[in-house]
Structure formats: C-alpha cells, structure tokens
Design a protein around this motif. Structure first.
Motif, short mmCIF file in Angstrom:
data_model
loop_
_atom_site.label_atom_id
_atom_site.label_comp_id
_atom_site.label_asym_id
_atom_site.label_seq_id
_atom_site.Cartn_x
_atom_site.Cartn_y
_atom_site.Cartn_z
N PHE A 160 123.61 52.95 15.48
CA PHE A 160 124.96 52.45 15.20
C PHE A 160 125.89 53.65 15.17
CE2 PHE A 160 128.25 51.66 11.96
CZ PHE A 160 128.87 50.57 12.51
N ASN A 161 126.95 53.60 15.95
CA ASN A 161 127.96 54.67 15.97
C ASN A 161 129.32 54.05 15.67
OD1 ASN A 161 126.30 56.91 16.87
ND2 ASN A 161 126.12 55.77 18.78
N TYR A 162 130.10 54.73 14.84
CA TYR A 162 131.39 54.20 14.44
C TYR A 162 132.38 55.35 14.28
CZ TYR A 162 134.91 51.71 11.72
OH TYR A 162 136.08 51.14 11.28
N GLN A 163 133.57 55.18 14.84
CA GLN A 163 134.62 56.19 14.67
C GLN A 163 135.40 55.81 13.42
OE1 GLN A 163 137.35 56.60 17.93
NE2 GLN A 163 138.16 58.52 17.13
N ILE A 164 135.23 56.59 12.36
CA ILE A 164 135.89 56.32 11.07
C ILE A 164 137.38 56.59 11.16
CG2 ILE A 164 135.99 57.01 8.65
CD1 ILE A 164 133.02 57.67 8.85
N ALA A 165 137.72 57.71 11.70
CA ALA A 165 139.12 58.11 11.88
C ALA A 165 139.16 59.00 13.12
CB ALA A 165 139.63 58.86 10.66
N LYS A 166 140.35 59.43 13.48
CA LYS A 166 140.46 60.30 14.64
C LYS A 166 139.62 61.56 14.42
CE LYS A 166 143.70 62.75 17.54
NZ LYS A 166 144.87 63.54 17.56
N ASP A 167 138.76 61.87 15.36
CA ASP A 167 137.88 63.05 15.33
C ASP A 167 136.78 62.99 14.28
OD1 ASP A 167 139.37 64.18 17.40
OD2 ASP A 167 140.75 65.15 16.01
N THR A 168 136.55 61.85 13.65
CA THR A 168 135.49 61.70 12.64
C THR A 168 134.59 60.53 13.04
OG1 THR A 168 137.02 62.47 10.94
CG2 THR A 168 135.02 61.40 10.19
N ASP A 169 133.31 60.83 13.22
CA ASP A 169 132.34 59.82 13.66
C ASP A 169 131.19 59.71 12.67
OD1 ASP A 169 133.67 59.30 16.11
OD2 ASP A 169 132.79 61.13 16.95
N LEU A 170 130.65 58.50 12.58
CA LEU A 170 129.46 58.23 11.76
C LEU A 170 128.39 57.65 12.68
CD1 LEU A 170 127.99 57.85 9.02
CD2 LEU A 170 129.02 55.58 8.94
N ALA A 171 127.20 58.22 12.62
CA ALA A 171 126.07 57.72 13.41
C ALA A 171 124.91 57.42 12.47
CB ALA A 171 125.65 58.75 14.44
N VAL A 172 124.32 56.23 12.60
CA VAL A 172 123.16 55.84 11.80
C VAL A 172 122.06 55.42 12.77
CG1 VAL A 172 122.29 54.24 10.06
CG2 VAL A 172 124.63 55.07 9.89
N ASN A 173 120.88 55.97 12.58
CA ASN A 173 119.73 55.65 13.42
C ASN A 173 118.57 55.20 12.55
OD1 ASN A 173 120.83 56.51 16.00
ND2 ASN A 173 120.74 58.57 15.14
N VAL A 174 117.85 54.17 13.01
CA VAL A 174 116.67 53.68 12.31
C VAL A 174 115.52 53.67 13.31
CG1 VAL A 174 115.64 51.81 10.99
CG2 VAL A 174 118.10 52.20 10.84
N SER A 175 114.45 54.38 12.96
CA SER A 175 113.24 54.37 13.77
C SER A 175 112.23 53.44 13.12
CB SER A 175 112.64 55.77 13.86
OG SER A 175 113.54 56.64 14.48
N ASN A 176 111.49 52.68 13.92
CA ASN A 176 110.51 51.71 13.42
C ASN A 176 111.20 50.71 12.49
OD1 ASN A 176 108.18 50.33 12.93
ND2 ASN A 176 107.13 52.00 11.90
N LEU A 177 112.18 50.04 13.02
CA LEU A 177 113.05 49.12 12.25
C LEU A 177 112.27 48.09 11.44
CD1 LEU A 177 116.01 48.29 11.72
CD2 LEU A 177 115.81 46.76 13.67
N LEU A 178 111.21 47.53 12.00
CA LEU A 178 110.44 46.49 11.31
C LEU A 178 109.33 47.06 10.44
CD1 LEU A 178 110.20 43.95 14.26
CD2 LEU A 178 111.89 44.03 12.41
N ASP A 179 109.23 48.38 10.36
CA ASP A 179 108.24 49.08 9.54
C ASP A 179 106.81 48.63 9.87
OD1 ASP A 179 107.56 51.05 7.74
OD2 ASP A 179 107.64 49.73 6.00
#
Length: 52
Positions: free
Chosen positions: A6-25
């Motif tokens: 998941f990638n999201y631009q919070i504000a100009k020049d500021t980004d948030l990236a969230v990654n999940v490996s093995n989502l279902l565990d």
C-alpha cells in the motif's frame, strides 16, 4: 502465500508505504533429509519518506 503493498501520498513530497509479507500467515514446512525448515511468519514493514 500472498503479499500486499500500500502506497499513499500524505502530503506534497511525503509518502507512506506499507508492505505485508505472508498476509494470511500460512506456515509451510520444507523437509531436507533430517531437518525441517519453516517459512517466516507474517511480516509488516512501514516506511515514511520525505524528499526535498
């Protein structure tokens, strides 16, 4: 196994990236002669970046 990102631009020049490996565990066993190896469990990483 499923992964998600998941990638999201919070504000100009500021980004948030969230990654999940093995989502279902899910756990998988791989036998190698006398030893069994297990895959890693669910892993969550987050990255906040700012560029100027």
């Amino acid at each position: 196994m499923f992964d998600a990102a998941f990638n999201y631009q919070i504000a100009k020049d500021t980004d948030l990236a969230v990654n999940v490996s093995n989502l279902l565990d899910e756990q998988h066993v791989v036998g190698s002669g006398t030893a069994d190896y297990y895959n890693p469990g669910r892993e969550l990483t987050a990255k906040l970046s700012y560029s100027w």
